[in-house]
Design a protein around this motif. Structure first.
Motif, PDB file in Angstrom:
ATOM      1  N   GLY A 225       0.809  -1.221   0.000  1.00 19.48           N
ATOM      2  CA  GLY A 225       0.000   0.000   0.000  1.00 19.48           C
ATOM      3  C   GLY A 225       0.841   1.268   0.000  1.00 19.48           C
ATOM      4  N   LYS A 226       2.079   1.141  -0.431  1.00 17.71           N
ATOM      5  CA  LYS A 226       2.967   2.326  -0.494  1.00 17.71           C
ATOM      6  C   LYS A 226       2.945   2.893  -1.909  1.00 17.71           C
ATOM      7  CE  LYS A 226       6.207   0.659   2.969  1.00 17.71           C
ATOM      8  NZ  LYS A 226       7.373  -0.204   3.099  1.00 17.71           N
ATOM      9  N   LYS A 227       3.363   4.139  -2.032  1.00 19.39           N
ATOM     10  CA  LYS A 227       3.405   4.751  -3.359  1.00 19.39           C
ATOM     11  C   LYS A 227       4.491   4.096  -4.212  1.00 19.39           C
ATOM     12  CE  LYS A 227       1.605   9.336  -2.514  1.00 19.39           C
ATOM     13  NZ  LYS A 227       1.901  10.773  -2.579  1.00 19.39           N
ATOM     14  N   VAL A 228       4.183   3.938  -5.491  1.00 21.22           N
ATOM     15  CA  VAL A 228       5.149   3.342  -6.423  1.00 21.22           C
ATOM     16  C   VAL A 228       6.037   4.461  -6.978  1.00 21.22           C
ATOM     17  CG1 VAL A 228       5.400   2.154  -8.632  1.00 21.22           C
ATOM     18  CG2 VAL A 228       3.572   1.482  -7.057  1.00 21.22           C
ATOM     19  N   PRO A 229       7.361   4.379  -6.726  1.00 20.55           N
ATOM     20  CA  PRO A 229       8.240   5.445  -7.220  1.00 20.55           C
ATOM     21  C   PRO A 229       8.451   5.298  -8.726  1.00 20.55           C
ATOM     22  CG  PRO A 229       9.500   3.755  -6.059  1.00 20.55           C
ATOM     23  CD  PRO A 229       8.076   3.312  -6.028  1.00 20.55           C
ATOM     24  N   MET A 230       7.988   6.281  -9.486  1.00 17.28           N
ATOM     25  CA  MET A 230       8.143   6.183 -10.944  1.00 17.28           C
ATOM     26  C   MET A 230       8.748   7.472 -11.482  1.00 17.28           C
ATOM     27  SD  MET A 230       5.344   5.323 -13.871  1.00 17.28           S
ATOM     28  CE  MET A 230       5.015   6.986 -14.386  1.00 17.28           C
ATOM     29  N   PHE A 231       9.725   7.332 -12.365  1.00 20.09           N
ATOM     30  CA  PHE A 231      10.351   8.528 -12.935  1.00 20.09           C
ATOM     31  C   PHE A 231       9.416   9.166 -13.953  1.00 20.09           C
ATOM     32  CE2 PHE A 231      14.329   5.991 -11.934  1.00 20.09           C
ATOM     33  CZ  PHE A 231      14.551   6.667 -10.743  1.00 20.09           C
ATOM     34  N   LYS A 232       9.306  10.510 -13.818  1.00 18.85           N
ATOM     35  CA  LYS A 232       8.426  11.272 -14.698  1.00 18.85           C
ATOM     36  C   LYS A 232       9.272  11.815 -15.848  1.00 18.85           C
ATOM     37  CE  LYS A 232       6.062  15.416 -13.686  1.00 18.85           C
ATOM     38  NZ  LYS A 232       6.299  16.437 -14.317  1.00 18.85           N
ATOM     39  N   VAL A 233       8.753  11.672 -17.052  1.00 17.01           N
ATOM     40  CA  VAL A 233       9.498  12.247 -18.177  1.00 17.01           C
ATOM     41  C   VAL A 233       8.633  13.304 -18.840  1.00 17.01           C
ATOM     42  CG1 VAL A 233      11.050  10.306 -18.604  1.00 17.01           C
ATOM     43  CG2 VAL A 233       8.817  10.293 -19.636  1.00 17.01           C
ATOM     44  N   SER A 234       9.294  14.198 -19.561  1.00 14.53           N
ATOM     45  CA  SER A 234       8.552  15.348 -20.070  1.00 14.53           C
ATOM     46  C   SER A 234       7.913  15.085 -21.437  1.00 14.53           C
ATOM     47  CB  SER A 234       9.496  16.541 -20.169  1.00 14.53           C
ATOM     48  OG  SER A 234      10.602  16.158 -20.950  1.00 14.53           O
ATOM     49  N   GLY A 235       6.846  15.803 -21.695  1.00 17.64           N
ATOM     50  CA  GLY A 235       6.208  15.842 -23.019  1.00 17.64           C
ATOM     51  C   GLY A 235       5.808  14.485 -23.553  1.00 17.64           C
ATOM     52  N   ASP A 236       6.191  14.235 -24.806  1.00 15.16           N
ATOM     53  CA  ASP A 236       5.805  12.995 -25.492  1.00 15.16           C
ATOM     54  C   ASP A 236       6.736  11.837 -25.162  1.00 15.16           C
ATOM     55  OD1 ASP A 236       3.933  14.481 -26.719  1.00 15.16           O
ATOM     56  OD2 ASP A 236       5.074  14.773 -28.584  1.00 15.16           O
ATOM     57  N   GLU A 237       7.795  12.141 -24.417  1.00 21.91           N
ATOM     58  CA  GLU A 237       8.783  11.078 -24.161  1.00 21.91           C
ATOM     59  C   GLU A 237       8.196  10.016 -23.239  1.00 21.91           C
ATOM     60  OE1 GLU A 237      13.047  13.262 -24.468  1.00 21.91           O
ATOM     61  OE2 GLU A 237      11.969  13.481 -22.579  1.00 21.91           O
ATOM     62  N   GLU A 238       8.739   8.833 -23.375  1.00 21.84           N
ATOM     63  CA  GLU A 238       8.237   7.734 -22.555  1.00 21.84           C
ATOM     64  C   GLU A 238       9.400   6.926 -21.999  1.00 21.84           C
ATOM     65  OE1 GLU A 238       5.630   4.799 -24.395  1.00 21.84           O
ATOM     66  OE2 GLU A 238       4.039   5.768 -23.245  1.00 21.84           O
ATOM     67  N   LEU A 239       9.309   6.601 -20.709  1.00 22.77           N
ATOM     68  CA  LEU A 239      10.335   5.766 -20.097  1.00 22.77           C
ATOM     69  C   LEU A 239       9.989   4.324 -20.433  1.00 22.77           C
ATOM     70  CD1 LEU A 239      12.736   6.102 -18.095  1.00 22.77           C
ATOM     71  CD2 LEU A 239      11.115   5.598 -16.274  1.00 22.77           C
ATOM     72  N   GLY A 240      10.910   3.621 -21.067  1.00 22.06           N
ATOM     73  CA  GLY A 240      10.597   2.245 -21.471  1.00 22.06           C
ATOM     74  C   GLY A 240      11.774   1.314 -21.253  1.00 22.06           C
ATOM     75  N   ARG A 241      11.459   0.064 -21.004  1.00 20.10           N
ATOM     76  CA  ARG A 241      12.519  -0.924 -20.806  1.00 20.10           C
ATOM     77  C   ARG A 241      12.201  -2.183 -21.609  1.00 20.10           C
ATOM     78  NH1 ARG A 241      14.846   2.721 -19.494  1.00 20.10           N
ATOM     79  NH2 ARG A 241      15.878   3.295 -17.557  1.00 20.10           N
ATOM     80  N   ASP A 242      13.279  -2.844 -22.041  1.00 16.69           N
ATOM     81  CA  ASP A 242      13.109  -4.122 -22.728  1.00 16.69           C
ATOM     82  C   ASP A 242      13.105  -5.210 -21.642  1.00 16.69           C
ATOM     83  OD1 ASP A 242      13.193  -6.372 -24.295  1.00 16.69           O
ATOM     84  OD2 ASP A 242      14.620  -5.529 -25.736  1.00 16.69           O
ATOM     85  N   PHE A 243      11.936  -5.425 -21.026  1.00 16.91           N
ATOM     86  CA  PHE A 243      11.823  -6.395 -19.929  1.00 16.91           C
ATOM     87  C   PHE A 243      11.952  -7.810 -20.505  1.00 16.91           C
ATOM     88  CE2 PHE A 243       9.406  -2.692 -18.440  1.00 16.91           C
ATOM     89  CZ  PHE A 243      10.026  -2.470 -17.209  1.00 16.91           C
ATOM     90  N   THR A 244      12.872  -8.582 -19.916  1.00 17.92           N
ATOM     91  CA  THR A 244      13.170  -9.904 -20.479  1.00 17.92           C
ATOM     92  C   THR A 244      13.004 -10.970 -19.399  1.00 17.92           C
ATOM     93  OG1 THR A 244      14.787  -8.749 -21.846  1.00 17.92           O
ATOM     94  CG2 THR A 244      14.842 -11.158 -21.894  1.00 17.92           C
ATOM     95  N   TYR A 245      12.203 -11.969 -19.709  1.00 18.75           N
ATOM     96  CA  TYR A 245      11.886 -12.988 -18.706  1.00 18.75           C
ATOM     97  C   TYR A 245      13.097 -13.903 -18.473  1.00 18.75           C
ATOM     98  CZ  TYR A 245       9.235 -16.374 -16.031  1.00 18.75           C
ATOM     99  OH  TYR A 245       8.789 -17.184 -15.018  1.00 18.75           O
ATOM    100  N   ILE A 246      13.278 -14.272 -17.227  1.00 19.31           N
ATOM    101  CA  ILE A 246      14.465 -15.035 -16.818  1.00 19.31           C
ATOM    102  C   ILE A 246      14.666 -16.324 -17.638  1.00 19.31           C
ATOM    103  CG2 ILE A 246      13.189 -16.104 -14.868  1.00 19.31           C
ATOM    104  CD1 ILE A 246      16.936 -15.223 -14.838  1.00 19.31           C
ATOM    105  N   ASP A 247      13.604 -17.063 -17.942  1.00 21.62           N
ATOM    106  CA  ASP A 247      13.792 -18.333 -18.673  1.00 21.62           C
ATOM    107  C   ASP A 247      14.382 -18.083 -20.064  1.00 21.62           C
ATOM    108  OD1 ASP A 247      12.656 -19.452 -16.490  1.00 21.62           O
ATOM    109  OD2 ASP A 247      10.871 -20.257 -17.490  1.00 21.62           O
TER     110      ASP A 247
END
Ligand code: NAD
Length: 358
Positions: A221-243
């Motif tokens: 129930g705590k706040k999720v720390p998320m980085f804010k980016v400006s304008g149209d930009e988007e923070l994205g990651r290539d999330f890769t599953y361990i297997d």
């Protein structure tokens, strides 16, 4: 944990057996999964080592190592920079493969404690290279990182994109590892394979990384720390599953590079925005997330995205796990694991893993 009886394990020396594999950093997330998977393959001996550093939850590392011990893996508590120990380990087991994953991980922590990165990643890797030099037939695979790509590299990151502008000390040491492996090859002829992993997640994952950290905040129930980016930009990651990552690492064990400095990208090959990840976590947990928007630190890259065409071509690398499926598996593990830990904590009992470690 076996340290002192290293030389008593004569029965384990099987110079003519099939694969005898050393996994460094095996109490860590990726090393744990790899070692466990190796017990199900043709490897005859799997030796795991780790210094159980306290960068994150040591109990989690102990629990992983205990699982390995139960599966028949030899687990050693030692530091990579202990050259005398590493030399003894190599002499005792006559390894055919070394998979070097032990490192001080984490981008943000590298601002606070750069020396830890020099110690484990530079010095530790040099110890491995110096020792491998004496066993020219050993096949060496080591972990690099997507962090080596500079901020201005176009996405998806191709292998020859800019890696000369590391944004933090972690990235600098990972790029240094690639250069050290290259130099080692040019001076000794011993080739190795470097793997640039992209944001790995899954069961037994790392509490300092987004999937785990966000899930924990939502559940508590705590706040999720998320980085804010400006304008149209988007923070994205290539999330890769361990297997998928483990399949990629295993595929390097039979791959013989034809030149020095070979590296591959291991990622899913797709970038997902961080808000999208949070939506998936909310769905899988059945709980809403409250966000704590923070400014994007200069150490952070906006987006990561692996070009995996070369890995596909040379290693047959084909990641298959969609983010929602992988997150579901992570949440299943996360829930069970924390329930068990809470139960043990409330009863004041020591877990079997803790007793073994002590
Ligand atoms: P992890 O932190 O869970 O595992 C690394 C392990 O190495 C830890 O258990 C740690 O205790 C051990 N270690 C650190 N310094 C050591 C030393 N001096 N001697 C012995 N052991 C030591 O990290 P992970 O996610 O499993 O990452 C494995 C490798 O992959 C690392 O090299 C990391 O930099 C790299 N990597 C991981 C990711 C990811 O998304 N998880 C991404 C890119 C690269």
């Amino acid at each position: 944990l076996v340290y002192s009886n290293l030389f008593l394990d004569h029965k384990d020396r099987q110079p003519n057996g099939s694969k005898r594999v050393l996994v460094t950093g095996a109490a860590g997330f990726i090393g744990f999964h790899l070692s466990l998977q190796l017990t199900k393959t043709s490897a005859s001996i799997i030796v795991a080592m780790d210094n159980f550093n306290d960068y994150y939850d040591v109990q989690l590392k102990i629990d992983r190592a205990y699982e390995l011990h139960k599966a028949g893996v030899k687990v050693y508590y030692a530091d990579l920079c202990d050259l005398a120990f590493i030399e003894k380990l190599f002499a005792a087991y006559n390894f055919t493969h070394v998979i070097h994953l032990g490192a001080q991980a984490g981008v943000r922590y590298s601002l606070e404690n750069p020396l830890a990165y020099v110690h484990s990643n530079i010095e530790g890797t040099q110890v491995i290279l110096d020792t491998v030099k004496k066993y020219p037939n050993i096949h060496l695979t080591y972990a690099s990182s997507s962090s080596v790509y500079g901020k201005n590299s176009p996405i998806p990151f191709h292998l020859n994109a800019d890696t000369d502008h590391p944004g933090n000390m972690y990235a600098a040491t990972k790029r240094a590892n690639e250069l050290m492996a290259y130099q080692h090859c040019t001076s000794t002829g011993i080739k190795s394979v470097g793997l640039r992993f992209f944001t790995v997640y899954g069961p037994w994952g790392r509490p300092d990384m987004a999937v785990y950290k966000f899930a924990q905040s939502i559940v508590e129930g705590k706040k999720v720390p998320m980085f804010k980016v400006s304008g149209d930009e988007e923070l994205g990651r290539d999330f890769t599953y361990i297997d998928d990552i483990i399949a990629g690492i295993l595929s390097t064990m039979d791959y013989n590079p034809d030149c020095c400095g070979v590296v591959f990208n291991l990622g899913f090959g797709h970038s997902v925005s961080v808000p999208e990840l949070i939506t998936i976590l909310e769905e899988e947990l059945g709980q809403n997330a409250e966000l704590d928007l923070l400014p994007l630190p200069p150490t952070e890259i906006l987006q990561t995205w692996a070009d995996i065409s070369v890995s596909r071509q040379h290693l047959g690398f084909k990641p298959v796990t969609a983010l929602q499926d992988g997150v579901r598996k992570f949440i299943e593990w996360f829930t069970q694991y924390h329930q068990l830990r809470d139960k043990l904590q409330k009863s004041g009992q020591m877990s079997a893993a803790q007793q073994w470690y002590n």
